[in-house]
Design an enzyme around this catalytic site. Structure first.
Site, PDB file in Angstrom:
ATOM      1  N   GLU A 192       2.197  -2.459   8.110  1.00 14.57           N
ATOM      2  CA  GLU A 192       1.923  -2.660   9.540  1.00 14.57           C
ATOM      3  C   GLU A 192       1.899  -4.114   9.979  1.00 14.57           C
ATOM      4  OE1 GLU A 192      -0.847   0.938   8.674  1.00 14.57           O
ATOM      5  OE2 GLU A 192      -0.073  -0.761   7.585  1.00 14.57           O
ATOM      6  N   ASP A 235      -0.977   2.343   6.330  1.00 15.03           N
ATOM      7  CA  ASP A 235      -2.306   2.751   5.870  1.00 15.03           C
ATOM      8  C   ASP A 235      -2.359   4.237   5.548  1.00 15.03           C
ATOM      9  OD1 ASP A 235      -3.247   0.174   6.134  1.00 15.03           O
ATOM     10  OD2 ASP A 235      -3.990   0.492   8.170  1.00 15.03           O
ATOM     11  N   ASP A 265      -4.652   6.469   6.245  1.00 10.31           N
ATOM     12  CA  ASP A 265      -5.335   7.391   7.145  1.00 10.31           C
ATOM     13  C   ASP A 265      -4.322   8.073   8.076  1.00 10.31           C
ATOM     14  OD1 ASP A 265      -4.621   5.343   8.805  1.00 10.31           O
ATOM     15  OD2 ASP A 265      -6.664   4.721   9.289  1.00 10.31           O
ATOM     16  N   GLU A 316      -3.654   7.685  11.251  1.00 10.43           N
ATOM     17  CA  GLU A 316      -2.867   6.796  12.101  1.00 10.43           C
ATOM     18  C   GLU A 316      -1.756   6.134  11.292  1.00 10.43           C
ATOM     19  OE1 GLU A 316      -3.568   3.347  15.485  1.00 10.43           O
ATOM     20  OE2 GLU A 316      -5.252   4.102  14.316  1.00 10.43           O
ATOM     21  N   TYR A 373      -9.779  -0.687   1.744  1.00  7.52           N
ATOM     22  CA  TYR A 373      -9.489  -0.267   3.115  1.00  7.52           C
ATOM     23  C   TYR A 373     -10.776  -0.023   3.895  1.00  7.52           C
ATOM     24  CZ  TYR A 373      -6.942   1.989   6.908  1.00  7.52           C
ATOM     25  OH  TYR A 373      -6.404   2.303   8.129  1.00  7.52           O
ATOM     26  N   ARG A 427     -11.281   1.500   6.915  1.00  6.55           N
ATOM     27  CA  ARG A 427     -11.459   2.688   7.750  1.00  6.55           C
ATOM     28  C   ARG A 427     -11.591   3.893   6.828  1.00  6.55           C
ATOM     29  NH1 ARG A 427      -7.532  -0.235  10.734  1.00  6.55           N
ATOM     30  NH2 ARG A 427      -8.404  -1.007  12.706  1.00  6.55           N
ATOM     31  N   HIS A 481     -10.066   8.260   0.319  1.00  6.48           N
ATOM     32  CA  HIS A 481     -10.429   6.856   0.410  1.00  6.48           C
ATOM     33  C   HIS A 481     -11.698   6.587  -0.366  1.00  6.48           C
ATOM     34  CE1 HIS A 481      -8.244   6.821   4.516  1.00  6.48           C
ATOM     35  NE2 HIS A 481      -7.422   6.461   3.559  1.00  6.48           N
TER      36      HIS A 481
END
Length: 896
Positions: free
Chosen positions: A9, A96, A98, A100, A325, A327, A372
């Site tokens: 990203e 990432d 997750d 998103e 990470y 989140r 995670h």
């Protein structure tokens, strides 16, 4: 030459990862999201503008098919990625892990459309050499269930916001917005303020004593509080309700001042004996490692960081390989992380602080994404904060994460708690019992490394209170007994930390969204900060009233929480996206959807929505939320209803708008003048007024004064008020800025001025702060020269220190900071500057928002210098041609 293309990203992440992969890999960033639904009408493709659903950019009649576009500022970057892809023999989507991140990976795949090469999904939760190389060697397929869940969330939020917000524009105020979670968060803050407004204070008294255990004890003196009188508990704050009355069924004795003071006097000669001693073992286990919400809460308590700042700093730490990470809902640690933490416990604290077996933390968060880990220092061995080389906010946040992680693998803290009851009889006959409690920690365990912060003054886990070693039957005496009065307190306002905790406890929203939710309600003006407390503006009361009365289900706490369950079920492949969107938007036999709710609103009395009574009906005072802010309407001197008006100060919290305060404002409304007299030097009339930004004094110019003439004005000092202001005070205020004198060495004039950031001295371009407003009127030349004789904290020609560091700009890759400029705060990456907008604040600005502002500024090109008219005309023609080319080249991307 052929290569493996890896797309992440952010540029910072790409640079770090690129160093861990070989020459066969090219690592490039997508610079965040590469496409989305159109943000406004200008971005909406012409091909769908005339569709019934064109405004939404979601074909609600065709399985809620979304129409995505690539933003104008991303098209050149997409072309760059496509060029790199043509030369690649493999594509790694390394966004990432997750939902998103999974959605960004899918958008990349759908937009780039790779042909005849393998596409691999590469995931990792820390950026270290080992983790990246393992991730490249162990890829997986794209998880379309996660993509569906994220897309459903995006479409739900669009349908909610685009259908409900226009109702707010028509019935409350233009420019407002409604959001699926933001509106519920606003309701929480408003509901808490309503509780404070309804709260009634209760007063109660008790006795506090200092007791003497006698000379045989090393620690003789200890405190105790009155516990009971004649066998009945003494009333405390918890025994009173919000109405200021004792709660029903409370079997307590309520002491008033006279009774408490009389009892204290009657106990002057009383002797006491120890009636009971109760000792219990104390044990406190370590806190679980951080997840997103607990990190935000602790950073707020301990470091004073807002949630948006915390996540921005954590993002930089993650991208540069310092933490895992950030989140995550999980509190679990990998086996290598547990080993690393245990090794540091042994090295730094000793083997006696290390439990025999590793501690394992099972997440208590519903539907936690266990893929995670918790947030922890990156790597198989942890760097201590001193070894990182970090500074500022990054150092402080890393240190917090490191301490919490290491402490999570340490032994329990153990000790003893003791409760003692002391009894005696007053001269007036009452049997009284005092209570004393203590705690002694005999082995601090994990508390050596980390103590969690608390909210609203609660006792911390490492707090100790020692008592003498008393035994039942021992005699003690009172060194002093005093009566003390107390008042109950209203429910505390939410802070960012406690609002996040409340949202999480109610299962509303997701950890990764809390920072943006709080940022939104602050930026929209629904909520503002008073210290760390979140205070709702009156506009929020109108918005919440409309939503609760006409969109009840959409701001219902349980319904909003249930939507998270729906998204979780879609992520697990247990529910269907289209079915859920159909019910949410169109409704079902049991529930009305958003569309029929909006279409079936009927007449809404906008004035009623914006009107709130102050006090009782007989007071006749109402607050109204107007286009230019809240104002009061009250009866005139002759009793005529709504004859008087007065503005409400912007910084007056709603719970402080009492009837008395409202009458005070109505008695001296903005616009009405207090005549102070004639200025002794100018001969002009001087008046005092209450303006929207506070009270001030000004001169009244004659009617024949030139239009260009402006009256002198001066804001009242904080120590002044309209009730006490005199002509002498006004003359002094109007004299500002005041000439203090001339520097004998430089010959420059020194003036005392009151500015946006407080009182200060100015000599040429050199400014020095003053400590109080009163100094503006009293400081002498000698005192001013002594201030200028002191060295400044930074060099005279040095640039001002940034107000805030945000991270690296996704386009330029340069660090972005917030600075204070001549015309207000602005963000800069060193090349471009972008002024903060009306809804932006230094506290709430994030790297994402800063990147948007810089992108807009960058699109305008470099700042133009003065040029000849002919050159300007040429530039305008060129710009028009360029714009025409861009318009012709504009394309629409539709989801396939």
């Amino acid at each position: 030459m052929p290569h493996k293309l890896v797309i992440v990203e952010s540029p910072a992440k790409a640079r770090t990862i690129g160093g861990y992969l070989g020459d066969d890999y090219v690592v490039e960033s997508s610079i965040g999201h590469i496409r989305d639904l159109p943000n406004n009408a200008a971005d909406t493709p012409a091909s769908i503008k005339d569709k019934p659903w064109g405004r939404l950019a979601i074909d609600v009649d065709n399985d809620f098919e979304p129409y995505y576009i690539v933003p104008r500022d991303k098209k050149s970057h997409i072309a760059k990625l496509k060029k790199l892809l043509k030369e690649a023999d493999e594509l790694y989507l390394a966004t990432d892990e997750d939902r998103e991140g999974e959605a960004i990976a899918w958008h990349l795949l759908d937009e780039l459309k790779p042909k005849n090469i393998p596409v691999k999904r590469m995931t990792f939760n820390e950026i270290t050499r080992t983790a990246i190389q393992e991730a490249a060697a162990n890829t997986r397929e794209l998880d379309m269930d996660l993509v569906e869940a994220q897309e459903t969330r995006r479409l739900l939020d669009r349908l909610y916001g685009y259908e409900v917000s226009p109702v707010l524009w028509r019935k409350v105020m233009s420019g407002l917005s409604a959001g699926r979670v933001q509106s519920v968060a606003t309701r929480l803050v408003v509901d808490r303020e309503k509780e404070r407004m309804a709260f009634r204070v209760a007063s109660y008294w008790d006795l506090e004593g200092t007791f003497d255990a006698g000379s045989k004890h090393d620690q003789r003196m200890f405190p105790a509080k009155l516990y009971s009188v004649d066998g009945k508990r003494v009333a405390g704050g918890s025994n009173f309700g919000q109405d200021g009355q004792l709660k029903p069924g409370a079997d307590v004795v309520h002491l008033d001042r006279a009774t408490a003071e009389a009892l204290a006097t009657a106990l002057a000669e009383t002797t006491y004996d120890v009636r009971s001693v109760e000792s219990k073992p104390y044990k406190r286990s370590p806190y679980a490692p951080f997840r997103t919400t607990t990190l935000q809460q602790e950073a707020s308590r301990k470091l004073g960081m807002s949630s948006s700042v915390t996540m921005s700093v954590a993002q930089r730490l993650y991208e540069n390989g310092f933490i895992t990470y950030m989140r995550t809902d999980s509190t679990s640690l990998s086996s290598s992380a547990i080993d690393a933490a245990r090794n540091q416990v042994r090295e730094l604290y000793g083997a006696e602080y290390l439990p025999d077996s590793p501690r394992v933390y099972a997440s208590k968060v519903k539907n936690a994404q266990e893929a995670h880990e918790a947030i922890r220092p990156a790597g198989d061995s942890f760097r201590t904060p001193a070894q990182t080389g970090l500074t500022g906010d990054q150092f402080r946040l890393y240190e917090l994460i490191w301490m919490r992680t290491v402490a999570s693998q340490m032994k329990d803290a153990v000790g003893n708690t003791v409760s003692v009851r002391l009894g005696g009889r007053a001269a007036s006959g009452e049997d009284v019992v005092f209570s004393a409690s203590g705690r002694v920690i005999t082995f601090h365990g994990f508390l050596k490394a980390y103590v969690e912060g608390t909210d609203h003054g609660a006792a911390k886990d490492d707090q100790e209170t020692r008592l003498p070693a008393l035994a039942e039957g021992d005699a003690v005496s009172a060194a002093s007994i005093s009566a003390n009065g107390h008042e109950t307190k209203p429910p505390a306002r939410y802070t960012e930390a406690t609002l996040i905790k409340e949202l999480e406890d109610r299962l509303i929203g997701r950890p990764s969204t809390y920072a943006s939710i709080i940022g939104t309600i602050l930026n929209r003006g629904y909520v503002y900060k008073k210290g760390t407390a979140l205070v709702p503006a009156w506009i929020a009361f109108s918005v919440v009233r409309l939503l609760q009365e006409h969109f009840t289900r959409l701001v219902d706490y349980e319904f909003t929480a249930s939507m998270e369950d729906v998204l979780d079920d879609i992520a697990k492949g247990e529910k269907d996206k289209v079915t859920e969107l159909q019910e949410f938007y169109f409704g079902s036999e049991k529930l009305r959807g958003v569309k029929p709710l909006v279409e079936g609103l009927g007449d809404i009395d906008a004035k009623e929505l914006a009107t709130f009574p102050v006090g009782d009906a007989e007071d006749g005072i109402h607050l109204r939320v107007g286009k230019y802010g809240p104002y009061l309407e009250g009866p005139g001197d002759d009793g005529t209803a709504f004859a008087k008006r007065a503005n409400v100060p912007d910084d007056l919290p709603p719970d402080e708008l009492t009837v008395a305060k409202a009458k005070e404002l109505l008695a001296n409304p903005a616009g009405e003048e207090i005549d102070l007299g004639v200025h002794p030097e100018t001969g002009l009339q001087v008046v005092a007024k209450n303006g929207r930004f506070g009270p001030y004094v000004t001169e009244v110019l004659p009617e024949d004064a030139p239009k260009s003439a402006k009256p002198r004005t001066g804001s009242l000092f904080k120590s002044m008020s309209l009730d006490t202001i005199t002509l002498d005070d006004a003359v002094k205020l109007l004299s500002l800025p005041r000439v203090v004198g001339t520097d004998p060495e430089s010959g420059e004039e020194i003036t005392a001025q009151n500015g946006r950031y407080g009182p200060y001295l100015k000599k040429g371009t050199d400014s020095r702060s003053l400590t109080s407003e009163d100094q503006l009127l009293s400081i002498t030349l000698d005192e001013a020269l002594r201030i200028y004789a002191q060295p400044k904290q930074r060099g005279r020609a040095a640039a001002a220190a940034p107000l805030k560091e945000l991270g690296n700009d996704p386009v330029s890759g340069q660090p972005v900071v917030v600075k204070a400029g001549r015309f207000g705060e602005y963000v800069t990456d060193g090349e471009y500057n972008a002024t903060l907008r009306k809804d932006d604040t230094v506290e709430s600005i994030t790297i994402e928002r800063a990147a948007e502002l810089l992108a807009e500024r960058r699109a305008k090109g470099p700042a133009k210098k003065a040029a000849k008219k002919a050159a300007k005309k040429t530039a305008k023609k060129t710009a028009k041609k360029t714009a025409a080319k861009k318009t012709a080249a504009k394309k629409t991307t539709k989801k396939s």
